[in-house]
Design an enzyme around this catalytic site. Structure first.
Site, PDB file in Angstrom:
ATOM      1  N   ASP A 299       0.829  -1.210   0.000  1.00 41.83           N
ATOM      2  CA  ASP A 299       0.000   0.000   0.000  1.00 41.83           C
ATOM      3  C   ASP A 299       0.859   1.253   0.000  1.00 41.83           C
ATOM      4  OD1 ASP A 299      -2.543  -1.151  -0.037  1.00 41.83           O
ATOM      5  OD2 ASP A 299      -2.448  -1.570   2.108  1.00 41.83           O
ATOM      6  N   GLY A 434      -5.719   5.413  -7.074  1.00 43.63           N
ATOM      7  CA  GLY A 434      -5.988   5.207  -8.497  1.00 43.63           C
ATOM      8  C   GLY A 434      -7.376   4.668  -8.765  1.00 43.63           C
ATOM      9  N   MET A 435      -7.804   3.640  -8.005  1.00 47.06           N
ATOM     10  CA  MET A 435      -9.121   3.045  -8.219  1.00 47.06           C
ATOM     11  C   MET A 435     -10.220   4.057  -7.913  1.00 47.06           C
ATOM     12  SD  MET A 435     -10.895   0.612  -9.230  1.00 47.06           S
ATOM     13  CE  MET A 435      -9.677  -0.678  -9.453  1.00 47.06           C
TER      14      MET A 435
END
Length: 513
Positions: A299, A434-435
């Site tokens: 992460d 990003g998602m």
């Protein structure tokens, strides 16, 4: 003096009032016109405490201008002495009282005769210093006053405690997460077997200031307030101090090691052995704090190389810059502070951890710098939060001045090993993932005010035709704002009022040329 709708550090009298209202049973009297007395409202709103703010305004009005202030100020001091029975009354000058050139020290001397409380005049120059410098100076003045008084009366504590002990200097009202930081510091010191002798000024009593020399050393977690007091105690009583801020894994370890080196000067005599805190540092770093593990996780590795801007007071901005660059691998493009008086120290601390350094108290310069750099995230004060909203850039708040959101009821320290967890959470949650970008793209998000120039100016006279708007929506979200800004910049330079698809392609060619 300048007119501004936002100031990072307020006027000097606010710093003095913050120190005075942090002590228990100390009352401040402010010699000021109506309008300068907003401190009461500000503190009552932000600090979630049950007690009233112990500040009284001695208003400079037309009668005062006609007859002088002496009668009114002396009467206010003696009245508060009878009503509140404080240990200390601090008379706070303001810009207005400086302009009137009144002899406030004479008022204090007169009031002292009729008062049971101690009365002092805050010794700050309102045209030379800001809120933080005044707070530092006032705290040192109060400490000096009571230690001199104890010395005259023969009640000064000269011997140090049998067990290792420290004074924590600089925790005070309206500070950034100060109360949470104080709890975390106490917990860390308890783990190390170190007693807390006194905490000043927050919650401290001026009558207990004579006990300050009992401690083995002083801790100054924030450079802005407490350093002058620590230097005075070092000069007068030979007390060492640690001014390293225990923020982040590396900073906290360095803080503990410095404490160890000072304690080991006395430990053989009082404890019969040297202390070793290395096992504690290792245990906390590897198993208790989650930040060291998190910084190696996938992460956090997704954040490696992301561009950020850091801005705040010297303590938090410098520490945050080092944490981001050294512990998380994040690219700090610009680190800045509004504490111009401490610029040299700040530059020395962040050198090598960032590309640019900005020292200014002008928020428009900060806004223009952020607009130019277009970082993935900002770490700053409440003002940078506003700037981030305008520019649609996420912001994590890491420094005062702050609003009510950063006076949380829950436990949120920034210092110590628990503080490292809070900082890791703040950093990770500040980035738009990003998602998340793609989901907003697909399903739409909140309406935002897009800023399309390289400054915070709102003047724009461009119109986009329907075809160019459609073309713009086809561009991926993470670069769309940049392309829009570059196209409008090209149109402005070439005197084009209406933007078409042809203008967009021309702008692209000009940029690539």
């Amino acid at each position: 003096m300048k007119l501004a709708y936002w100031m990072y550090a307020g006027p000097a009298h606010i710093g003095t009032l913050r120190v005075a209202s942090s002590f228990r049973n100390v009352h401040a009297i402010m010699h000021a016109p109506l309008g300068d007395d907003y401190f009461n409202v500000m503190r009552s709103m932000l600090e979630r405490e049950r007690d009233f703010t112990p500040v009284t305004a001695s208003i400079v009005d037309r009668h005062v201008l006609a007859r002088g202030s002496q009668e009114k100020v002396v009467e206010n001091i003696t009245r508060k002495d009878k009503e509140e029975r404080p240990d200390l009354i601090v008379l706070t000058p303001t810009c207005t009282s400086s302009i009137l050139q009144e002899d406030l020290q004479n008022f204090v001397d007169r009031a002292s005769i009729a008062s049971n409380s101690d009365v002092i005049l805050a010794d700050v120059n309102h045209y030379r210093v800001n809120e933080l410098q005044a707070a530092d100076r006032t705290l040192e003045q109060v400490v000096r006053y009571y230690l001199d008084k104890a010395r005259r009366q023969g009640t000064l504590s000269q011997s140090i405690t049998e067990k290792p002990s420290v004074n924590i200097i600089g925790m005070f009202t309206l500070g950034f997460h100060n109360q949470h930081d104080c709890k975390e510091l106490k917990r860390l010191l308890q783990d190390l077997g170190i007693q807390v002798n006194e905490v000043i000024p927050e919650g401290g009593s001026v009558e207990n200031l004579r006990n300050l020399p009992k401690a083995w050393l002083n801790l100054v977690p924030y450079r802005e307030v407490g350093l002058m007091t620590a230097l005075y105690l070092e000069k007068e009583f030979g007390m060492p101090y640690v001014a390293t801020t225990p923020m982040g894994i590396v900073g906290t370890a360095e803080f503990v090691r410095q404490i160890q080196s000072h304690i080991n000067k006395w430990a053989p005599m009082f404890l019969g052995k040297l202390v070793d805190y290395e096992p504690y540092i290792d245990q906390q770093t590897r198993f208790i704090s989650q930040a060291a593990w998190f910084s190696r996780s996938i992460d956090c590795q997704n954040l490696t190389g992301k561009k950020v801007v850091v801005f705040g007071d010297t303590t938090h901005a410098a520490s945050m810059t080092k944490i981001l660059a050294r512990e998380m691998g994040i690219h700090v493009v610009c680190a800045g502070t509004y504490c111009k008086h401490d610029a040299d120290w700040f530059k020395e601390q962040v050198q090598g951890y960032c590309d640019e350094i900005l020292v200014t108290d002008d928020h428009t310069q900060v806004g223009d710098m952020i607009a130019r750099i277009e970082p993935a995230a900002i770490f700053g004060s409440q003002m940078e939060r506003h700037i981030g909203k305008r520019l649609d850039i996420p912001c994590g708040v890491i420094s005062a001045p702050v609003h009510i959101q950063n006076f949380p009821l829950g436990y949120r320290p920034f210092l110590g090993y628990e503080g490292t967890n809070q900082i890791a959470d703040l950093v990770y949650n500040s980035f738009t993932l990003g998602m998340e970008d793609h989901l907003l793209e697909m399903f739409g998000g909140h309406d935002t005010k897009e800023v399309i120039t390289k400054s915070l100016s709102t003047d724009t006279d461009f119109t986009w035709d329907s075809e160019s708007q459609l073309e713009l929506t086809k561009i991926p979200g993470f670069v769309r704002a940049k392309i829009k800004r570059n196209t409008e910049k090209f149109a402005r330079q070439n005197g084009v009022a209406k933007i078409t698809v042809e203008v967009m392609y021309a702008a692209k060619e000009a940029l690539n040329a």
